[in-house]
Enzyme design. Sequence first.
Site, short mmCIF file in Angstrom:
data_model
loop_
_atom_site.label_atom_id
_atom_site.label_comp_id
_atom_site.label_asym_id
_atom_site.label_seq_id
_atom_site.Cartn_x
_atom_site.Cartn_y
_atom_site.Cartn_z
N GLU A 117 3.35 -6.00 0.12
CA GLU A 117 2.07 -5.74 -0.42
C GLU A 117 1.01 -6.84 0.47
O GLU A 117 -0.15 -6.47 0.77
CB GLU A 117 1.83 -5.86 -1.75
CG GLU A 117 2.69 -4.77 -2.53
CD GLU A 117 2.28 -3.51 -2.40
OE1 GLU A 117 1.23 -3.18 -1.89
OE2 GLU A 117 2.93 -2.46 -2.91
N ASP A 257 9.08 5.45 3.52
CA ASP A 257 7.97 6.27 4.16
C ASP A 257 7.39 5.60 5.29
O ASP A 257 7.21 6.11 6.55
CB ASP A 257 6.81 6.63 3.15
CG ASP A 257 6.60 5.67 2.23
OD1 ASP A 257 7.02 4.31 2.23
OD2 ASP A 257 5.60 5.81 1.40
N GLU A 350 3.43 11.83 -9.45
CA GLU A 350 4.41 10.83 -8.69
C GLU A 350 5.40 11.45 -8.31
O GLU A 350 6.06 11.39 -7.20
CB GLU A 350 4.81 9.54 -9.56
CG GLU A 350 3.73 8.61 -9.53
CD GLU A 350 3.17 7.72 -8.39
OE1 GLU A 350 3.54 6.64 -8.10
OE2 GLU A 350 2.23 8.54 -7.40
N GLU A 371 -2.47 9.52 -0.09
CA GLU A 371 -1.84 10.12 1.20
C GLU A 371 -2.12 11.45 1.44
O GLU A 371 -2.39 12.01 2.55
CB GLU A 371 -0.23 10.02 0.75
CG GLU A 371 0.32 8.70 0.95
CD GLU A 371 -0.12 7.42 -0.26
OE1 GLU A 371 0.14 6.40 -0.30
OE2 GLU A 371 -0.59 8.25 -1.27
#
Length: 613
Positions: A117, A257, A350, A371
């Site tokens: 992060e 991902d 989710e 996304e």
Amino acid sequence: MDVPKLLVLILVIPCDFFMRKSLADGVTPHEAKQLRDEVREMFYHAFNGYMDNAFPRDELRPLSCGGEDTLGGYALTLIDSLDTLALLGDRERFTTSVEWIGKNLRFDINKTVSIFETTIRILGGLISAHLIASDHNTGMRIPSYDDELLHLAEDLARRMLPAFDTPTGIPFGSVNLLHGVDENESKITSTAGGGTLTLEFGILSRLTNDPIFEQVAKNAVRGLWARRSKINLVGAHIDVFSGDWTQKDAGIGTSIDSFYEYLLKAYLLFGDEEYLFIFQEAYKAAMNYLFSDPWYVEVNMNSAALVWPLFNSLQAFWPGLQVLAGDIEPAIRTHAAFFSVWRRYGFTPEGFNLATLSVQQGQKSYPLRPELIESTYWLYKATRDPRYLDAGRDMLASLQYGARCTCGYCHISDVEFHKQEDHMESFFLAETVKYLWLLFDLAAGPDNLVENGPYKYIFSTEGHLLPATPQISLVCEHCSYFGAYCRNSNLRLKTHSPESAETNSSGSQTGPADSSFLSRSSYQSTPPFSGLKGLCPGLTYGQRFGISFMSPVYPSSEDEHSSQRETTEVQSHSVVLISNPNPEVSLSGSHNDHENDPAHAPQEESPSSKQRR
């Protein structure tokens, strides 16, 4: 991997239905301009809400109009929003924000932060804003700016270097910015957490002329790829000391991902063919074992046996990545499937169970993720198909009517009942709003840094703008152009943790290591064709950024031949990467843009732990 044909038929029907409905409603250019302006107002409603009620805390609580520290307590949302301000052409806000950060932000704090992060949000935000604020070509240069953000970025990255001191080269998931890695720090990290550092760390090496940052990030990728299965799949979580996979579920969503994403984007930005080779092999395996047209499933990384038929919301970045790779047709089908879930609930949960065709228990939230909007933008950019404008309009309406609240935009804790939650992630302003605005601006007649600026841009996984300037993308070529001597400095590991350099009687910290730890990885050495030489001493501003303020000098025929050869080499980095089985569908013009995931019964992830891409 066998998925019942009946399941596939059931799932394709709603996709086709929603696609036809979408095509019936067209967005005119005039409406696209109105929608673009509405997105701009959306940004300022949230940004002003943060600045008025939460700043300098990390993130906004949009229902109660307060603030909270979620990462490090250093104005996270402001840093994440910097390049969006520049993209919108807000010179005044961009300038004042950069100046405040340069004067007030410090990282010598006793905070333990996520490597993933902190890299994508803070380090990426600082680097992107630095590249905009320091360059005349962007139109947003700040005259008083003196590389303050770059110095902060370098300081932050050095504080994260102790996390890479592992036998595999794969970093720990967290590091204390003052003391290094705690001795009780978990040795388990996600594939995305270790493989999503190459862009930010690689650019930093080029800007500081210190290869250590790029080297450790590349070693991490090599450490992960070296432990792939025989069928070229990687798992979700790995032990950074033993190299054993602790979760062997392979997929393109949560925890994995952005490992795929940064393989391709590192090649596009740096031209390093090692990343291209790994991406091609990994992509081929993903399409072979994970793709159940038009959906993607999770399988065992060794046997390819089906583990979980689940649409994970983080998978929605994949069609956009396929556009960059030139594989358009499957991207179109998959986007239609993913968007059908959005249309069904007004948001993407989710988790959506492909076996029961219902929201996965414990994964009912929508934390304002970008996304699907990101992939919508890339598909419209590639095809100019109006269905993607219609999709963008629908997603904008959902956000306005379902997520807008008093001081910003709220998480949706349950997509079936549209229940709002008092939290707004920084990535809402860094990505979600940015991609929506770019989508409609492109349709209205683009007038922005990305579409009309002097460089091609790669978007980081946090949506930060990373320009392919000669200084970043053509380091080695600069040396050959001007015949300069390029220093190949030794790897230097500098940290700002003097406390941990000494013996700690409590034994509570693992102190910073010297650069010898790099040699313990068998994947440390870099092939000659991809080694970072560093900037040639004495490059002028024009040479660094690919512009000239001098009168043209006409080359001799020999020089002209050499220049043409160099140009050909540069252009070869923009080739289509994936063979297209249908030559009629092509991408004209190449533009270059989790921690806790149980194996068999996924639970709701904390949105603040965006261990994705």
